[in-house]
Scaffold this motif. Structure first.
Motif, PDB file in Angstrom:
ATOM      1  N   THR A 130       5.677   1.021  16.836  1.00 49.59           N
ATOM      2  CA  THR A 130       5.221   1.916  15.788  1.00 49.59           C
ATOM      3  C   THR A 130       5.361   1.241  14.431  1.00 49.59           C
ATOM      4  N   GLN A 131       4.348   1.438  13.582  1.00 51.82           N
ATOM      5  CA  GLN A 131       4.347   0.785  12.279  1.00 51.82           C
ATOM      6  C   GLN A 131       4.048   1.776  11.160  1.00 51.82           C
ATOM      7  N   PHE A 132       4.628   1.501  10.000  1.00 52.65           N
ATOM      8  CA  PHE A 132       4.323   2.221   8.767  1.00 52.65           C
ATOM      9  C   PHE A 132       3.224   1.406   8.094  1.00 52.65           C
ATOM     10  N   GLN A 133       2.130   2.072   7.737  1.00 55.65           N
ATOM     11  CA  GLN A 133       1.049   1.345   7.077  1.00 55.65           C
ATOM     12  C   GLN A 133       0.661   2.045   5.789  1.00 55.65           C
ATOM     13  N   PHE A 134       0.209   1.245   4.817  1.00 55.67           N
ATOM     14  CA  PHE A 134      -0.260   1.828   3.572  1.00 55.67           C
ATOM     15  C   PHE A 134      -1.332   0.965   2.940  1.00 55.67           C
ATOM     16  N   LYS A 135      -2.159   1.647   2.140  1.00 51.12           N
ATOM     17  CA  LYS A 135      -3.208   0.997   1.358  1.00 51.12           C
ATOM     18  C   LYS A 135      -2.907   1.251  -0.102  1.00 51.12           C
ATOM     19  N   LYS A 136      -3.130   0.243  -0.930  1.00 52.09           N
ATOM     20  CA  LYS A 136      -2.975   0.427  -2.368  1.00 52.09           C
ATOM     21  C   LYS A 136      -4.262   1.048  -2.905  1.00 52.09           C
ATOM     22  N   LEU A 137      -4.101   2.078  -3.725  1.00 57.58           N
ATOM     23  CA  LEU A 137      -5.258   2.753  -4.320  1.00 57.58           C
ATOM     24  C   LEU A 137      -5.233   2.552  -5.829  1.00 57.58           C
ATOM     25  N   TYR A 138      -6.405   2.295  -6.366  1.00 55.89           N
ATOM     26  CA  TYR A 138      -6.558   2.143  -7.814  1.00 55.89           C
ATOM     27  C   TYR A 138      -7.448   3.256  -8.327  1.00 55.89           C
ATOM     28  N   GLU A 139      -7.518   3.435  -9.621  1.00 48.59           N
ATOM     29  CA  GLU A 139      -8.303   4.495 -10.253  1.00 48.59           C
ATOM     30  C   GLU A 139      -9.707   4.553  -9.638  1.00 48.59           C
ATOM     31  N   GLY A 140     -10.075   5.715  -9.137  1.00 49.03           N
ATOM     32  CA  GLY A 140     -11.402   5.927  -8.568  1.00 49.03           C
ATOM     33  C   GLY A 140     -11.535   5.574  -7.098  1.00 49.03           C
ATOM     34  N   ASP A 141     -10.519   4.929  -6.502  1.00 46.80           N
ATOM     35  CA  ASP A 141     -10.582   4.573  -5.080  1.00 46.80           C
ATOM     36  C   ASP A 141     -10.400   5.798  -4.201  1.00 46.80           C
ATOM     37  N   LYS A 142     -11.088   5.790  -3.069  1.00 49.75           N
ATOM     38  CA  LYS A 142     -10.850   6.764  -2.008  1.00 49.75           C
ATOM     39  C   LYS A 142     -10.282   5.977  -0.841  1.00 49.75           C
ATOM     40  N   ALA A 143      -9.239   6.504  -0.224  1.00 47.88           N
ATOM     41  CA  ALA A 143      -8.550   5.786   0.852  1.00 47.88           C
ATOM     42  C   ALA A 143      -9.507   5.360   1.955  1.00 47.88           C
ATOM     43  N   LYS A 144     -10.475   6.198   2.300  1.00 49.07           N
ATOM     44  CA  LYS A 144     -11.394   5.860   3.387  1.00 49.07           C
ATOM     45  C   LYS A 144     -12.277   4.662   3.052  1.00 49.07           C
ATOM     46  N   ASN A 145     -12.413   4.330   1.780  1.00 53.58           N
ATOM     47  CA  ASN A 145     -13.240   3.197   1.371  1.00 53.58           C
ATOM     48  C   ASN A 145     -12.449   1.906   1.171  1.00 53.58           C
ATOM     49  N   VAL A 146     -11.120   1.979   1.301  1.00 54.34           N
ATOM     50  CA  VAL A 146     -10.271   0.795   1.126  1.00 54.34           C
ATOM     51  C   VAL A 146      -9.967   0.230   2.512  1.00 54.34           C
ATOM     52  N   ALA A 147     -10.409  -0.999   2.753  1.00 52.80           N
ATOM     53  CA  ALA A 147     -10.269  -1.603   4.084  1.00 52.80           C
ATOM     54  C   ALA A 147      -8.966  -2.381   4.253  1.00 52.80           C
ATOM     55  N   GLU A 148      -8.388  -2.871   3.178  1.00 50.70           N
ATOM     56  CA  GLU A 148      -7.208  -3.718   3.286  1.00 50.70           C
ATOM     57  C   GLU A 148      -5.933  -2.926   3.032  1.00 50.70           C
ATOM     58  N   GLY A 149      -4.888  -3.324   3.747  1.00 45.89           N
ATOM     59  CA  GLY A 149      -3.611  -2.654   3.567  1.00 45.89           C
ATOM     60  C   GLY A 149      -2.488  -3.473   4.175  1.00 45.89           C
ATOM     61  N   TYR A 150      -1.372  -2.831   4.394  1.00 47.32           N
ATOM     62  CA  TYR A 150      -0.159  -3.501   4.851  1.00 47.32           C
ATOM     63  C   TYR A 150       0.452  -2.703   5.995  1.00 47.32           C
ATOM     64  N   ARG A 151       1.008  -3.403   6.970  1.00 50.34           N
ATOM     65  CA  ARG A 151       1.715  -2.762   8.080  1.00 50.34           C
ATOM     66  C   ARG A 151       3.100  -3.356   8.187  1.00 50.34           C
ATOM     67  N   LEU A 152       4.087  -2.469   8.306  1.00 53.41           N
ATOM     68  CA  LEU A 152       5.473  -2.881   8.480  1.00 53.41           C
ATOM     69  C   LEU A 152       6.002  -2.264   9.763  1.00 53.41           C
ATOM     70  N   ASP A 153       6.741  -3.051  10.528  1.00 54.74           N
ATOM     71  CA  ASP A 153       7.350  -2.538  11.750  1.00 54.74           C
ATOM     72  C   ASP A 153       8.462  -1.561  11.387  1.00 54.74           C
ATOM     73  N   ILE A 154       8.543  -0.471  12.120  1.00 52.29           N
ATOM     74  CA  ILE A 154       9.594   0.518  11.893  1.00 52.29           C
ATOM     75  C   ILE A 154      10.766   0.166  12.799  1.00 52.29           C
ATOM     76  N   ALA A 155      11.830  -0.343  12.198  1.00 51.82           N
ATOM     77  CA  ALA A 155      13.032  -0.676  12.966  1.00 51.82           C
ATOM     78  C   ALA A 155      13.877   0.570  13.190  1.00 51.82           C
ATOM     79  N   ASN A 156      13.847   1.496  12.205  1.00 51.76           N
ATOM     80  CA  ASN A 156      14.650   2.708  12.288  1.00 51.76           C
ATOM     81  C   ASN A 156      14.126   3.724  11.283  1.00 51.76           C
ATOM     82  N   ASN A 157      14.121   4.988  11.674  1.00 50.98           N
ATOM     83  CA  ASN A 157      13.915   6.098  10.740  1.00 50.98           C
ATOM     84  C   ASN A 157      14.485   7.344  11.386  1.00 50.98           C
TER      85      ASN A 157
END
Length: 160
Positions: free
Chosen positions: A105-132
């Motif tokens: 399982t991974q935590f993922q996020f996309k950086k959004l800038y003024e006027g961006d919609k998340a569905k239109n942003v293709a690049e992002g980051y994934r981090l492995d979840i070691a614990n939560n």
């Protein structure tokens, strides 16, 4: 004899149907519910696993890993969020939990800038979840080093 063969075929068919309909569980993947991420988190520590300190100059195309110590991450149930570094730099994000990764399982996020919609942003980051566990969280960012993988390890605590 004919009755025995028919009974055997019926039992075999039933076992086949039951096994085909059952869900399989990957023991290396620990699904973490989205609700455990909602809230405000503080990054208490950044450490390295399989990497030397200062081997990575910038993470998330933002700053050195150490700049994230003391950062606050506000994550809403809708997937919207923002992180703020101790120097005041803020970044709006859209986050989610990804349960299909080969490393679990991974935590993922996309950086959004003024006027961006998340569905239109293709690049992002994934981090492995070691614990939560809902009050403490450890995320590991994989970094390829030669033929192996090292990790930048982020430790968080949830703010009350």
């Amino acid at each position: 004899m004919k009755k025995l063969i028919q009974t055997s075929i019926a039992i075999f068919s039933l076992v086949l149907v039951i096994s085909a309909c059952s869900t399989t569980k990957n023991t290396t993947t620990s699904n973490v519910s989205r609700g455990k991420f909602v809230g405000t988190w503080t990054c208490n520590n950044v450490s390295y696993d399989g990497l030397v300190q200062n081997a990575v100059q910038s993470v998330f195309d933002q700053a050195p890993p150490e700049a994230f110590v003391g950062s606050t991450w506000k994550l809403t149930n809708s997937g919207n969020g923002i992180y703020t570094l101790t120097n005041g730099t803020s970044q709006t994000i859209f986050w989610s939990v990804y349960n299909g990764g080969t490393t679990g399982t991974q935590f993922q996020f996309k950086k959004l800038y003024e006027g961006d919609k998340a569905k239109n942003v293709a690049e992002g980051y994934r981090l492995d979840i070691a614990n939560n566990d809902g009050s403490a969280m450890t995320l590991k960012s994989p970094v390829t080093v030669g033929n192996s993988t090292g990790y930048i390890v982020y430790s968080f605590t949830k703010n009350p």
